[in-house]
Design an enzyme around this catalytic site. Structure first.
Site, PDB file in Angstrom:
ATOM      1  CE1 TYR A  53      -3.358  -2.891  -0.055  1.00 15.14           C
ATOM      2  CE2 TYR A  53      -3.775  -2.460   1.838  1.00 15.14           C
ATOM      3  CZ  TYR A  53      -4.018  -2.597   0.906  1.00 15.14           C
ATOM      4  OH  TYR A  53      -4.864  -3.766   1.115  1.00 15.14           O
ATOM      5  CG  LEU A 210     -18.469   1.708   1.853  1.00 12.89           C
ATOM      6  CD1 LEU A 210     -18.079   3.442   2.349  1.00 12.89           C
ATOM      7  CD2 LEU A 210     -19.859   1.396   2.738  1.00 12.89           C
ATOM      8  N   GLY A 211     -18.879   0.055  -2.058  1.00 13.08           N
ATOM      9  CA  GLY A 211     -19.323  -0.314  -3.928  1.00 13.08           C
ATOM     10  C   GLY A 211     -20.678  -0.911  -4.360  1.00 13.08           C
TER      11      GLY A 211
END
Length: 297
Positions: A53, A210-211
């Site tokens: 990340y 949350l897609g």
């Protein structure tokens, strides 16, 4: 916050996916640390990170170092926080992602994560993605070696199908405690894996949870022509006076006691709102109005 369990370790029902704090569009360091602190203050006790990340080449582990800094400067009980990290992927700095599941690579990655997180043992170490060039049993076997060496306390797999989860369970036994797959209103391909985790007593950590709630992938546009206004999640949220994000996370939590969603955030207000989903109990009629996972079989 309501508590759930990952391998017998209690965690807040909503975690924090820390990736947005280090990749493209990331906030500055002060804002990022404030976001982690806001999560912890709201009762979040699971922070999910990874050595890959980061944004630019040459900054591997950016997110792990950030999480370590945030924890070191937080005034609460750090012993109650479970930091989950991952190995097996890379970012060359051009926006692409690579995968490398070779056992020696995974063991080196874990050693780097230990240094950056400043710990003797990682609470939850996850294989980031299956590598098609490496036998799955060999990659998972590296996690077994890390467990046996005491360098990780528990293991997880990510982006794995049901067969791979079962094979990992055979290799890792009780050391396998979690599966992290993509799952959201828009992407529900991992419904079978969610059912399997519930059956086996494994935590299921939906990434990108949350897609789909910002557009009508579920039931068509609203009467005003707005795609977002047409989703069931927006309608329930409007009736409750909360955000669609809270409704979405509460829906995920209602699917199974194994679920611990890890929404991302770049601002304190965002994670505070997400954390509120743990206290939102949806009624049967509301759940029926939202999209349900595909039926078994």
């Amino acid at each position: 916050m309501e508590q759930r369990s990952i391998g017998g370790v209690p965690v807040g029902a909503v975690g924090l996916g820390a990736m947005p704090l280090s990749v493209e569009g990331r906030p500055d360091a002060a804002a990022a640390i404030a976001t982690v602190h806001a999560a912890l203050d709201a009762g979040v006790t699971l922070i999910d990170t990874a050595d890959s990340y980061h944004w630019h080449a040459g900054e591997q582990g950016h997110n792990e170092r950030l999480v370590a800094r945030a924890l070191a400067s937080w005034g609460g009980d750090r012993s109650a926080v479970l930091v989950a990290t991952k190995g097996g992927r890379g970012r060359p700095g051009d926006g692409s992602w690579t995968v490398d599941g070779r056992p020696d690579r995974l063991k080196r990655a874990c050693e780097g994560s230990l240094r950056r997180l400043g710990t003797d043992a990682i609470g939850l170490y996850q294989l980031h993605k299956p590598d098609p060039a490496v036998p799955w049993a060999e990659s998972v076997g590296a996690l077994r070696e890390l467990l046996d060496a005491g360098l990780i306390r528990a293991a997880g797999v990510s982006n794995a199908d049901a067969g791979q989860i079962r094979e990992a369970r055979e290799i890792l036994g009780a050391g396998l405690v979690a599966v992290q797959n993509r799952f959201s209103p828009a992407v529900r391909d991992a419904a079978a894996e969610l059912r399997l985790c519930t059956e086996l007593g494994l935590a299921f950590l939906p990434w990108s949870p949350l897609g789909g709630i910002s557009r009508s992938v579920l039931d068509g546009p609203g009467e005003d022509g707005s795609a977002a206004a047409g989703t069931a999640f927006h309608r329930v949220a409007a009736a409750r006076g909360v955000s669609p994000q809270q409704v979405c996370l509460a829906w995920l939590l209602a699917l199974s006691p194994a679920v611990v969603p890890i929404p991302g955030a770049r601002r304190p207000a965002t994670i505070r709102d997400s954390a509120g989903a743990a206290g939102l109990s949806l009624e049967a009629a509301e759940l029926a109005a939202l999209c349900a996972p595909p039926a078994a079989g």
